[in-house]
Scaffold this motif. Sequence first.
Motif, PDB file in Angstrom:
ATOM      1  N   ILE A  52       0.836  -1.152   0.102  1.00 37.66           N
ATOM      2  CA  ILE A  52      -0.192  -0.016  -0.110  1.00 37.66           C
ATOM      3  C   ILE A  52       0.920   1.305  -0.134  1.00 37.66           C
ATOM      4  O   ILE A  52       1.580   1.521   0.857  1.00 37.66           O
ATOM      5  CB  ILE A  52      -1.013   0.129   1.275  1.00 37.66           C
ATOM      6  N   ASN A  53       0.977   2.126  -1.033  1.00 37.58           N
ATOM      7  CA  ASN A  53       1.770   3.349  -1.154  1.00 37.58           C
ATOM      8  C   ASN A  53       1.039   4.563  -0.665  1.00 37.58           C
ATOM      9  O   ASN A  53      -0.276   4.677  -0.388  1.00 37.58           O
ATOM     10  CB  ASN A  53       1.904   3.659  -2.714  1.00 37.58           C
ATOM     11  N   PRO A  54       1.726   5.472  -0.338  1.00 35.67           N
ATOM     12  CA  PRO A  54       1.446   6.606   0.213  1.00 35.67           C
ATOM     13  C   PRO A  54       0.158   7.399  -0.582  1.00 35.67           C
ATOM     14  O   PRO A  54      -0.479   8.048   0.059  1.00 35.67           O
ATOM     15  CB  PRO A  54       2.724   7.352   0.522  1.00 35.67           C
ATOM     16  N   ASP A  55       0.427   7.241  -1.838  1.00 38.34           N
ATOM     17  CA  ASP A  55      -0.503   7.809  -2.692  1.00 38.34           C
ATOM     18  C   ASP A  55      -1.749   7.289  -2.610  1.00 38.34           C
ATOM     19  O   ASP A  55      -2.640   7.407  -3.475  1.00 38.34           O
ATOM     20  CB  ASP A  55       0.128   8.263  -4.084  1.00 38.34           C
ATOM     21  N   GLY A  56      -2.115   6.143  -2.151  1.00 42.01           N
ATOM     22  CA  GLY A  56      -3.217   5.317  -2.065  1.00 42.01           C
ATOM     23  C   GLY A  56      -3.214   4.148  -3.100  1.00 42.01           C
ATOM     24  O   GLY A  56      -4.204   3.322  -2.968  1.00 42.01           O
ATOM     25  N   SER A  57      -2.093   4.140  -4.110  1.00 45.03           N
ATOM     26  CA  SER A  57      -2.090   2.793  -4.877  1.00 45.03           C
ATOM     27  C   SER A  57      -1.740   1.589  -4.166  1.00 45.03           C
ATOM     28  O   SER A  57      -1.094   1.728  -3.150  1.00 45.03           O
ATOM     29  CB  SER A  57      -1.373   3.185  -6.014  1.00 45.03           C
ATOM     30  N   TYR A  58      -1.854   0.576  -4.778  1.00 45.70           N
ATOM     31  CA  TYR A  58      -1.796  -0.539  -4.108  1.00 45.70           C
ATOM     32  C   TYR A  58      -1.775  -1.748  -5.039  1.00 45.70           C
ATOM     33  O   TYR A  58      -2.088  -1.677  -6.156  1.00 45.70           O
ATOM     34  CB  TYR A  58      -2.957  -0.966  -2.972  1.00 45.70           C
ATOM     35  N   LYS A  59      -1.085  -2.956  -4.525  1.00 49.00           N
ATOM     36  CA  LYS A  59      -1.009  -4.204  -5.186  1.00 49.00           C
ATOM     37  C   LYS A  59      -1.083  -5.341  -4.296  1.00 49.00           C
ATOM     38  O   LYS A  59      -0.484  -5.237  -3.143  1.00 49.00           O
ATOM     39  CB  LYS A  59      -0.148  -4.283  -6.393  1.00 49.00           C
ATOM     40  N   GLY A  74      -4.417  -1.184  -7.872  1.00 53.55           N
ATOM     41  CA  GLY A  74      -5.219  -0.079  -8.194  1.00 53.55           C
ATOM     42  C   GLY A  74      -4.531   1.143  -7.809  1.00 53.55           C
ATOM     43  O   GLY A  74      -3.638   1.229  -7.270  1.00 53.55           O
ATOM     44  N   ALA A  75      -5.310   2.242  -8.214  1.00 53.60           N
ATOM     45  CA  ALA A  75      -4.808   3.507  -7.937  1.00 53.60           C
ATOM     46  C   ALA A  75      -6.006   4.391  -8.381  1.00 53.60           C
ATOM     47  O   ALA A  75      -6.924   4.454  -9.042  1.00 53.60           O
ATOM     48  CB  ALA A  75      -3.461   3.932  -8.651  1.00 53.60           C
ATOM     49  N   LEU A  76      -6.053   5.552  -7.779  1.00 56.31           N
ATOM     50  CA  LEU A  76      -6.902   6.716  -7.806  1.00 56.31           C
ATOM     51  C   LEU A  76      -6.393   7.347  -9.247  1.00 56.31           C
ATOM     52  O   LEU A  76      -5.300   7.728  -9.632  1.00 56.31           O
ATOM     53  CB  LEU A  76      -6.893   7.846  -6.829  1.00 56.31           C
TER      54      LEU A  76
END
Length: 157
Positions: A52-59, A74-76
Amino acid sequence: MYSVTMNSMLWAAVLTVALVAAAPQRALPPRGPPGPQPQGQQIPIISQESVINPDGSYKWSYETGNQIKANEEGALKNVGNPETEAMSAQGGFSYVADDGSPIELTYVADENGFQPKGAHLPTPPPIPEAILKSLEYNAAHPEEDDSQGGGQPPRKG
């Protein structure tokens, strides 16, 4: 008489709770896509990843010892634009069905909804020839479209 009955009911309730709490607990069945699983055997996790990345993207992804694999990222999209900002995810999973056939599904989920793809998914029947010709004709002749409403054909001249 009233207090004896009330005390008996209270002790019965306490005893019931104690018996339920002391009962042996069963493990819940695993969640996720079904696959061949021998009764009573633990299925090992072969690999697992979660970011989970700080920008909200994840895998995330995982693979189990009974041939279940799943992944998603996913990502915004369009960050900062409230009109078009949307969460987008893509991923898939695969497993072997009880009959031995492989099941594989990929998907995209975004502002257009959930869009799965897989050979095992049902497909709609083909469009009948007459309706297909009618749709093609309507697309080729938009001037004849009754877009003014009222059911009256447009006036010419």
